[in-house]
Design a protein around this motif. Sequence first.
Motif, PDB file in Angstrom:
ATOM      1  N   GLY A 279       4.126   3.181   5.652  1.00 31.57           N
ATOM      2  CA  GLY A 279       3.096   2.675   5.739  1.00 31.57           C
ATOM      3  C   GLY A 279       2.061   3.182   4.634  1.00 31.57           C
ATOM      4  N   LEU A 280       2.288   4.690   4.381  1.00 35.54           N
ATOM      5  CA  LEU A 280       1.486   5.114   3.142  1.00 35.54           C
ATOM      6  C   LEU A 280       2.002   4.652   1.991  1.00 35.54           C
ATOM      7  CD1 LEU A 280      -0.543   6.941   2.145  1.00 35.54           C
ATOM      8  CD2 LEU A 280       0.932   8.910   2.417  1.00 35.54           C
ATOM      9  N   VAL A 281       3.238   4.655   2.022  1.00 38.34           N
ATOM     10  CA  VAL A 281       4.029   4.124   0.553  1.00 38.34           C
ATOM     11  C   VAL A 281       3.431   2.670   0.198  1.00 38.34           C
ATOM     12  CG1 VAL A 281       6.031   3.461  -0.606  1.00 38.34           C
ATOM     13  CG2 VAL A 281       5.855   5.662   0.434  1.00 38.34           C
ATOM     14  N   LEU A 282       3.499   2.019   1.281  1.00 39.88           N
ATOM     15  CA  LEU A 282       3.165   0.477   0.925  1.00 39.88           C
ATOM     16  C   LEU A 282       1.662   0.311   0.757  1.00 39.88           C
ATOM     17  CD1 LEU A 282       5.218  -1.414   3.726  1.00 39.88           C
ATOM     18  CD2 LEU A 282       5.581  -1.496   1.027  1.00 39.88           C
ATOM     19  N   LEU A 283       0.759   1.211   1.205  1.00 37.47           N
ATOM     20  CA  LEU A 283      -0.617   0.920   1.126  1.00 37.47           C
ATOM     21  C   LEU A 283      -0.898   1.377  -0.458  1.00 37.47           C
ATOM     22  CD1 LEU A 283      -2.177   2.599   4.359  1.00 37.47           C
ATOM     23  CD2 LEU A 283      -2.614   0.057   3.463  1.00 37.47           C
TER      24      LEU A 283
ATOM     25  N   ARG B 259       2.509  -4.255   4.367  1.00 35.46           N
ATOM     26  CA  ARG B 259       1.408  -3.182   4.082  1.00 35.46           C
ATOM     27  C   ARG B 259       0.409  -3.135   5.532  1.00 35.46           C
ATOM     28  NH1 ARG B 259      -3.333  -5.696   1.497  1.00 35.46           N
ATOM     29  NH2 ARG B 259      -3.637  -6.389   3.597  1.00 35.46           N
ATOM     30  N   ASP B 260       0.377  -4.283   5.906  1.00 33.49           N
ATOM     31  CA  ASP B 260      -0.597  -4.301   7.276  1.00 33.49           C
ATOM     32  C   ASP B 260      -0.028  -3.696   8.515  1.00 33.49           C
ATOM     33  OD1 ASP B 260      -2.767  -5.378   5.828  1.00 33.49           O
ATOM     34  OD2 ASP B 260      -2.214  -7.528   6.218  1.00 33.49           O
ATOM     35  N   ALA B 261       1.381  -4.141   8.657  1.00 35.61           N
ATOM     36  CA  ALA B 261       2.203  -3.804   9.802  1.00 35.61           C
ATOM     37  C   ALA B 261       2.320  -2.017   9.561  1.00 35.61           C
ATOM     38  CB  ALA B 261       3.437  -4.353   9.911  1.00 35.61           C
ATOM     39  N   PHE B 262       2.891  -1.719   8.573  1.00 34.98           N
ATOM     40  CA  PHE B 262       3.235  -0.420   8.483  1.00 34.98           C
ATOM     41  C   PHE B 262       1.885   0.410   8.484  1.00 34.98           C
ATOM     42  CE2 PHE B 262       7.358  -2.203   7.994  1.00 34.98           C
ATOM     43  CZ  PHE B 262       8.135  -1.679   8.880  1.00 34.98           C
ATOM     44  N   GLY B 263       1.041  -0.070   7.768  1.00 34.85           N
ATOM     45  CA  GLY B 263      -0.258   0.846   7.508  1.00 34.85           C
ATOM     46  C   GLY B 263      -0.795   1.082   8.942  1.00 34.85           C
TER      47      GLY B 263
END
Length: 385
Positions: A56-60, A260-264
């Motif tokens: 999640g951090l990586v995708l954000l 991004r939204d899901a794993f964030g």
Amino acid sequence: MGGAFLAAALLARVGGRIGLPTIPLFILAGILLGPHTPGIVLLSDPHDLEMLSALGLVLLLFYLGLEFHLDDLKSGGRRMALAGGTYLLLNVGAGLGFGFALGWGTSEALVLAGVLGISSSAIVTKVLVDLGRIGNPETKPILGIIVVEDVFLALYLAALQPILSGADSLAAAVLDGGKAFGFLLLLALAARYGTKLVGRLIATRDDELLVISFLGAAVFMAGVSEWFGVADAIGAFMVGLMLGSTTSGERIRKLVHPLRDAFGAIFFFAFGLSIDPGDLTGVLWPVLAAVALTLAMNVLAGLAAARIYGFGPGPAANISTTLLARGEFALILATMAAGAGLDARLSPFIAGYVLLLAVLGPLSAGRSSLLARALPGRTPAPGGV
């Protein structure tokens, strides 16, 4: 994991009806369903979500890189460095002084300098997206300050690690710092000169292949960055910076949104799992004092950045409030401090401080117009008017 998604979604839906931002609600869901509160416990060990949280951090940060164009770096490098340096000087300096004032120890003060000094890239990104401010003129200096903070973060962690581990070798500390700085320089050169080559390599008409390609590139570079002693999110940010300037950039921005939204959401939920509300009462007054200090320093830094860029009180207030939240970096420092056997009060202090600012940050950013009314009206507007 399904329970985590559903709990976060349920609280966010309820909070959305009364105007609350999603970030603190995701964190609250983790607290309520974690091992430290009575009732239903979805996960007894927060580390069970560690990999998903990291993703999640990586995708954000990857998305943040997509939105931060190379042209912005080329045209505003000097002002970006000045605004970022001013922000760090005010906040890191205040954090260091606050750490020494608490009297918990020198190593603890060095940790607190980073905790109080560095904004949460993840929360800042989410706030900008949620409030629809990605296209605002003051967003460029906000993202510029985040970039400067990330560069500082890499060097800071490299210097802090041997201190916390008790290493007494200056040569080893210099070697770690040099390795991290060299890798950052390599990433910067790749972003500057390798964009066209990367664009040709990743280009495809198939959305499935494009998703697999950019996701693999972001996660792989995050892992390589971590191996070099650089924060994993910086590697993902640099990949986003490169891909955002390619012909596939617009498609990638659309395709990465649901990921991004899901794993964030999982990242913030996992943060909540690690918080024990019972530990917060013993550090309540230091937490409140630190929050007040951070508020003051962010207002000063926002005014300074607005003056550097020629903005008025409104953008100054947006800069001050958007950068207020603290998050993932503070959690990294809390983990490092616990592993080094530092003062036991440090971890609950960091948890309380981050949680409070994770709530106040998005709330104040959404109501920054109230702060703008109190800021000096003589702050120059764009164009020097």
